[in-house]
Enzyme design. Sequence first.
Site, PDB file in Angstrom:
ATOM      1  NE  ARG A  18      -7.584  -1.805   5.781  1.00 14.81           N
ATOM      2  CZ  ARG A  18      -6.393  -1.844   5.188  1.00 14.81           C
ATOM      3  NH1 ARG A  18      -6.088  -2.883   4.415  1.00 14.81           N
ATOM      4  NH2 ARG A  18      -5.512  -0.879   5.350  1.00 14.81           N
TER       5      ARG A  18
ATOM      6  NE  ARG B 241       3.193   1.136   5.382  1.00 14.68           N
ATOM      7  CZ  ARG B 241       2.188   0.248   5.360  1.00 14.68           C
ATOM      8  NH1 ARG B 241       2.407  -1.014   5.105  1.00 14.68           N
ATOM      9  NH2 ARG B 241       0.959   0.653   5.572  1.00 14.68           N
TER      10      ARG B 241
ATOM     11  NE  ARG C 173      -8.991  -1.699   1.426  1.00 15.20           N
ATOM     12  CZ  ARG C 173      -7.728  -1.398   1.673  1.00 15.20           C
ATOM     13  NH1 ARG C 173      -6.757  -2.075   1.109  1.00 15.20           N
ATOM     14  NH2 ARG C 173      -7.442  -0.407   2.495  1.00 15.20           N
TER      15      ARG C 173
ATOM     16  NE  ARG D 138      -4.230   3.457   5.090  1.00 12.74           N
ATOM     17  CZ  ARG D 138      -5.185   2.869   4.357  1.00 12.74           C
ATOM     18  NH1 ARG D 138      -6.441   3.248   4.492  1.00 12.74           N
ATOM     19  NH2 ARG D 138      -4.891   1.911   3.536  1.00 12.74           N
TER      20      ARG D 138
ATOM     21  CE  LYS E 168       1.097  -1.649   0.131  1.00 17.51           C
ATOM     22  NZ  LYS E 168       0.180  -0.531  -0.147  1.00 17.51           N
TER      23      LYS E 168
END
Length: 241
Positions: A180, A108, A147, A191, A33
């Site tokens: 992160r 969300r 990432r 998550r 996203k």
Amino acid sequence: MTEELLEEKHLKGDTSLVSRVRLVFLGPPGAGKGTQVKTLSKILNVPSMSTGDVLRSEVASGSELGRLAKNYMDRGELVPDDVVIKIVEKWLREGNAKRGFILDGFPRNLRQARELDEILKREGVELTAAVYLDVPEDEIVRRLSGRLSCKRCGAVYHIQFNPPKEDLKCDACGGELYQREDDREEVVRQRFRVYVESTRPVLDYYRDARKLLVINGLGTIAEVNKRIIEELREMTRGRVG
Ligand code: AP5
């Protein structure tokens, strides 16, 4: 990446996708996203906002809001609706609702989706589309485990799929790249659970409103980008201007 895409024939000089689209991006954690929103925001010349990025910068600044948000984010839980809705409402009322916008990571859950509709109604505008990036779970794990994010500007890289030119240095601003906190395996799993329980029902909400755009999120970043542009062009033909 943006420059490369702009060089491509399918985008160069294209005025059929005009600059007042109002989009939200939905999808599981790591679906891409943020990557797509940052690029599209430049291509379409509309402002974008990531609730995750805003919350992370509050955490980094040590603000009261940041301290509150950190408790939830570190566990992979959603930050309370009232807090997030206030952030989004303020940003939209600052002129962004009227200018056109892209929201990354909001809504969300169903409450956030309904509140967004109310805010837009008060601003006298309507959502153009909810773009859902469809990516299977095993691919998500591959993407999140590699990432890297920029501490300074929030740009997103991947050690294998989208590496920075220099190790651990952001191509865009020279900032330091880091992994992160919430990309640890157990937090990613939580998550994903939260996504299935809270965010998936939002897909039906937008499907019922005939605003859902399902995009196959597999393939290279440029391929996915091209698909989004093509689908948006098709959906908004003669509608936005
Ligand atoms: P948030 O920051 O929104 O995290 P998320 O939704 O879990 O999404 P991510 O940022 O992890 O992934 P992404 O889909 O943006 O993927 P990316 O482009 O980085 O939220 C974090 C936390 O904040 C939440 O858990 C919650 O606590 C809180 N929060 C945020 N919004 C909230 C809200 N509205 N309400 C309540 N709480 C909220 O890509 C991932 C990786 O894949 C990158 O390395 C990238 O380079 C790579 N990649 C991207 N596309 C491709 C591709 N096509 N091929 C190969 N690799 C790719």
